[in-house]
Design a protein around this motif. Structure first.
Motif, PDB file in Angstrom:
ATOM      1  N   ILE A  84       0.686  -1.185  -0.092  1.00 26.75           N
ATOM      2  CA  ILE A  84       0.014  -0.100   0.147  1.00 26.75           C
ATOM      3  C   ILE A  84       0.760   1.271   0.051  1.00 26.75           C
ATOM      4  N   MET A  85       2.112   0.970   0.326  1.00 23.89           N
ATOM      5  CA  MET A  85       3.053   2.322   0.349  1.00 23.89           C
ATOM      6  C   MET A  85       4.123   1.925  -0.581  1.00 23.89           C
ATOM      7  N   CYS A  86       4.652   3.040  -1.117  1.00 21.54           N
ATOM      8  CA  CYS A  86       5.872   3.088  -1.748  1.00 21.54           C
ATOM      9  C   CYS A  86       7.160   2.998  -1.037  1.00 21.54           C
ATOM     10  N   ARG A  87       8.250   2.635  -1.840  1.00 22.11           N
ATOM     11  CA  ARG A  87       9.545   2.344  -0.895  1.00 22.11           C
ATOM     12  C   ARG A  87      10.009   3.544  -0.219  1.00 22.11           C
ATOM     13  N   PRO A  88      10.219   4.577  -0.777  1.00 24.98           N
ATOM     14  CA  PRO A  88      10.542   5.581   0.099  1.00 24.98           C
ATOM     15  C   PRO A  88       9.864   6.227   1.375  1.00 24.98           C
TER      16      PRO A  88
END
Length: 157
Positions: A84-88
């Motif tokens: 649900i979240m990007c890596r950064p």
């Protein structure tokens, strides 16, 4: 098992017992399956990692066809399935990229893996380019062979 109240003891063994475990690449030898099996699940908590590994093991994992929207930055930057979240954002907040909970991350995101993937992709594209250039150069070769036998006949006399 009987439906009688309180009858919880089983009187016979399990009827169907598997003699061998499921193999997700037994009949499907495609590149997609090989890629899924080789995928490293990083930036997730232990439970989410087990869930993703189960999905891969039993051929339930479906990779994303296009990036998904991150719940924190609202950009289309989520490239991993079921996340649900990007890596950064996940690195910055130190949370699991799949469930969003602040738990112990089993294997953190590595920038090195991104760099190695990029170098591998560059090597592949360079190899393709060189192969194409070689084919073009082979096509461009012109053979100027003179097959006139008239001169040879004159020398034989």
């Amino acid at each position: 098992m009987s439906s009688q109240k309180g009858n919880v003891a089983r009187s016979r063994p399990q009827r169907h017992q598997n003699t061998f475990s499921f193999k997700n690449d037994k009949f499907d030898k495609s590149v997609k399956t090989k890629k899924i099996n080789a995928k490293l699940h990083d930036g997730v908590c232990q439970r989410c990692k087990e869930v993703l590994e189960w999905r891969v093991k039993y051929s339930k994992y479906k990779p994303l066809s296009k990036p998904k929207k991150c719940v924190k930055c609202l950009q289309k930057t989520v490239k991993d399935s079921y996340h649900i979240m990007c890596r950064p954002c996940a690195c910055e907040l130190e949370v699991c990229a799949k469930c969003g909970k602040k738990e112990d991350i089993v294997t953190p995101f590595n920038e090195e893996t991104k760099q190695t993937e990029n170098t591998e992709n560059n090597l592949r594209s360079n190899c393709r380019r060189s192969c194409r250039n070689k084919e073009k150069s082979d096509e461009d070769l012109e053979f100027d062979i003179d097959l006139d036998d008239s001169e040879d006949d004159n020398h034989i006399d």
